[in-house]
Design an enzyme around this catalytic site. Structure first.
Site, mmCIF file in Angstrom:
data_model
loop_
_atom_site.group_PDB
_atom_site.id
_atom_site.type_symbol
_atom_site.label_atom_id
_atom_site.label_comp_id
_atom_site.label_asym_id
_atom_site.label_seq_id
_atom_site.Cartn_x
_atom_site.Cartn_y
_atom_site.Cartn_z
ATOM 1 N N SER A 23 44.833 -65.314 -8.599
ATOM 2 C CA SER A 23 45.401 -64.172 -9.318
ATOM 3 C C SER A 23 46.474 -64.627 -10.293
ATOM 4 O O SER A 23 47.055 -63.809 -11.003
ATOM 5 C CB SER A 23 45.996 -63.165 -8.320
ATOM 6 N N ASN A 110 52.064 -61.555 2.229
ATOM 7 C CA ASN A 110 51.714 -60.128 2.313
ATOM 8 C C ASN A 110 52.925 -59.228 2.086
ATOM 9 O O ASN A 110 52.830 -58.223 1.374
ATOM 10 C CB ASN A 110 51.064 -59.818 3.668
ATOM 11 N N THR A 155 45.579 -19.381 -29.074
ATOM 12 C CA THR A 155 44.840 -19.443 -27.816
ATOM 13 C C THR A 155 43.382 -19.578 -28.238
ATOM 14 O O THR A 155 42.999 -19.053 -29.295
ATOM 15 C CB THR A 155 45.016 -18.171 -26.953
ATOM 16 N N HIS A 156 42.594 -20.285 -27.461
ATOM 17 C CA HIS A 156 41.188 -20.543 -27.824
ATOM 18 C C HIS A 156 41.066 -21.184 -29.207
ATOM 19 O O HIS A 156 40.042 -21.024 -29.863
ATOM 20 C CB HIS A 156 40.357 -19.251 -27.796
ATOM 21 N N SER A 277 40.081 -46.456 -44.996
ATOM 22 C CA SER A 277 38.698 -46.735 -44.636
ATOM 23 C C SER A 277 38.220 -47.920 -45.462
ATOM 24 O O SER A 277 38.627 -48.088 -46.613
ATOM 25 C CB SER A 277 37.844 -45.509 -44.953
ATOM 26 N N ASN A 285 43.496 -42.001 -42.475
ATOM 27 C CA ASN A 285 43.095 -41.607 -41.131
ATOM 28 C C ASN A 285 44.247 -41.613 -40.123
ATOM 29 O O ASN A 285 45.138 -42.462 -40.201
ATOM 30 C CB ASN A 285 41.989 -42.538 -40.624
ATOM 31 N N GLU A 290 44.809 -40.972 -32.794
ATOM 32 C CA GLU A 290 43.513 -41.117 -32.124
ATOM 33 C C GLU A 290 43.577 -42.151 -31.007
ATOM 34 O O GLU A 290 42.985 -41.980 -29.935
ATOM 35 C CB GLU A 290 42.432 -41.491 -33.134
ATOM 36 N N TYR A 317 46.869 -55.849 5.487
ATOM 37 C CA TYR A 317 46.591 -56.487 4.199
ATOM 38 C C TYR A 317 45.130 -56.923 4.129
ATOM 39 O O TYR A 317 44.573 -57.462 5.091
ATOM 40 C CB TYR A 317 47.495 -57.717 3.976
ATOM 41 N N GLN A 322 44.744 -57.428 -3.948
ATOM 42 C CA GLN A 322 45.064 -58.224 -5.135
ATOM 43 C C GLN A 322 44.594 -57.517 -6.414
ATOM 44 O O GLN A 322 45.106 -57.775 -7.496
ATOM 45 C CB GLN A 322 44.411 -59.605 -5.007
ATOM 46 N N LYS A 325 47.003 -55.135 -9.131
ATOM 47 C CA LYS A 325 47.973 -55.497 -10.163
ATOM 48 C C LYS A 325 47.522 -55.203 -11.595
ATOM 49 O O LYS A 325 48.280 -54.654 -12.391
ATOM 50 C CB LYS A 325 48.356 -56.975 -10.004
#
Ligand code: ARG
Length: 464
Positions: A23, A110, A155-156, A277, A285, A290, A317, A322, A325
């Site tokens: 790890s 551990n 609303t909506h 673009s 953009n 986004e 454990y 592991q 993380k």
């Protein structure tokens, strides 16, 4: 390299297992926390007479040296040493020789990893809260500037009732405030010191757990050694808080994207905060918004990943842990970046007050006010609703706005009207909502003042 746990093995570990098991590629990020934890542990071992005081001191000096070396980029971690804990122990051995072997007395990886991750999450919570407060401050500044900017409330995604932009952006302030509170609450359960749980049953040495907790700024020690090495609730909670925060940010990001369309034209993004673009020369953009919206997906993924790792895991454990993380690191990084970017975006965006107001004109968003007018003159609300509904139908047929109706026209729907449609203008509608939490100027101002106090307050009480 010989393994720190090599005693009972007669063969070298397969290279494939080393790669698969290691790890260090990601938990190297915990080096600072790991060393701080080891320094506290070694000092405690010396103080309690579990190892000679001189050895404890040599270990602490050695660890400080390693810390300096890592900080200036002089250390290369070793995959065959598996994780950050054994890498640091190995470096310590190279530095101070066999005395290094006393550091791991009364400790297991551990409880060590449980400690490191808790320290890391505590830090990340404080960074997240600090960043959110920055974003909240930008929202307050926008609200202060736009207390008189009238816009359609939706609303909506249909025009509903007019509001001020100040009221609209302050809605996000309170969402973020709940995020701050959620993180602060998660901090309480993260702020528990697990060291001393050792492998899982506790340790036979007369250690002083409280001393270690005090050294490391933890307010409590864990109650159950088995729980302490198996528990990752705090990490799951942290990820859930990150997910909700991301969801909130994605909603604002989405609104900025919509407002930035030609159809809305409510905002003008700063050139420095937008992108072009590669084919269409005219494009500008909203990539930043986004990406804030899009990255919410990966944060949800991080939460789902950890919950799934934890599901059905037997005590205590298991190496599955592991896998905790990377989601935590990823979500912490993503959320911090997004909060900061959203703050920048808000600070640099021009909110086009005239376009907002223009859009709210003639949209029947004051129809509720025309009905409320009748209610104040004794007509039951349902009936008033019906009358104004008919009036709206008339306006649509005539191509008129409510504001354009003459008193005579109004009276043809109800004798109770003594004002023309003009009386139900946008400003009137906004001002009419003069209650706590309403969009009227005075109450939005009070809201902003309350927000200013809230943002100044410490979210996490200092540990003494
Ligand atoms: N690298 C391990 C982890 O992240 C540390 C704990 C290892 N403990 C063990 N018994 N193998 O969870």
């Amino acid at each position: 390299m010989a393994k720190l746990w090599g005693g009972r093995f007669s063969k070298e570990t397969s290279k494939l297992v080393d790669q698969f098991n290691a790890s260090i590629g990601f938990d190297c990020r915990l080096w600072e926390h790991d060393i701080r934890g080891s320094i506290a542990h070694a000092s405690m071992l010396g103080k309690c007479g579990i190892i000679p005081q001189a050895d404890a001191e040599a270990i602490v000096v050695g660890l400080r040296g390693i810390e300096d070396d890592i900080r200036v980029g002089q250390v290369e971690f070793d995959v065959s040493a598996e994780d950050i804990h054994m890498n640091i122990e190995k470096l310590l051995h190279q530095r101070i020789g066999d005395v290094a072997g006393r550091l791991h007395t009364a400790r297991s990886r551990n409880d060590q990893i449980a400690l490191d991750l808790r320290m890391y999450v505590k830090d990340q919570i404080t960074y997240a809260i600090e960043a959110i407060k920055g974003l909240q401050t930008a929202l307050i500044a926008t609200a202060e500037k736009h207390q008189e900017t009238v816009m359609p409330g939706y609303t909506h995604l249909q025009h509903a009732q007019p509001v001020t932009l100040a009221h609209h952006v302050m809605a996000y302030f309170w969402m973020l405030q709940r995020d701050v509170e959620r993180f602060a609450d998660c901090y309480k359960r993260t702020d528990v010191m697990p060291l001393g749980s050792a492998a899982m049953a506790g340790t036979s040495y007369p250690i002083d757990r409280q001393y270690v907790a005090d050294q490391l700024g933890f307010s409590r020690v864990s109650e159950n050694s088995m729980d302490a090495v198996a528990d990752r609730d705090f990490a799951a909670e942290f990820l859930a808080d990150c997910a909700i925060l991301s969801m909130h940010m994605s909603r604002f990001a989405e609104e900025i994207i919509i407002w930035n369309t030609r159809e809305f034209g409510f905002v003008e993004l700063d050139d420095a905060m937008a992108t072009g673009s590669s084919i269409m020369p005219q494009k500008k953009n909203p990539d930043v918004a986004e990406l804030i919206r899009g990255k919410t997906g990966r944060v949800y993924g991080d939460l789902t990943a950890l919950l799934t790792v934890l599901k059905g895991l037997p005590l205590t454990y298991n190496k599955d842990l592991q896998e905790d993380k990377e989601p935590v690191f990823d979500a912490a990084d993503t959320v911090l970046q997004c909060v900061m970017m959203l703050q920048k975006l808000i600070e640099t965006t021009e909110f086009r007050a005239a376009a907002m107001k223009e859009s709210a004109k003639g949209d029947f968003s004051t129809a509720t006010d025309a009905a409320d007018y009748l209610v104040r003159r004794g007509i039951p609300f349902r009936q008033a609703h019906e009358i104004v509904g008919r009036m709206v139908g008339y306006c649509i047929a005539q191509g008129k706005a409510i504001e354009d109706l003459s008193l005579e026209e109004m009276k043809s729907f109800s004798e109770a009207y003594e004002d023309s449609g003009e009386a139900f203008n946008l400003e009137h509608s906004v001002e009419a909502r003069g209650i706590i939490g309403g969009t009227a100027a005075k109450f939005v101002k009070a809201q902003i003042e309350a927000a200013q106090a809230v943002v100044k307050a410490e979210a996490i009480p200092a540990t003494e």
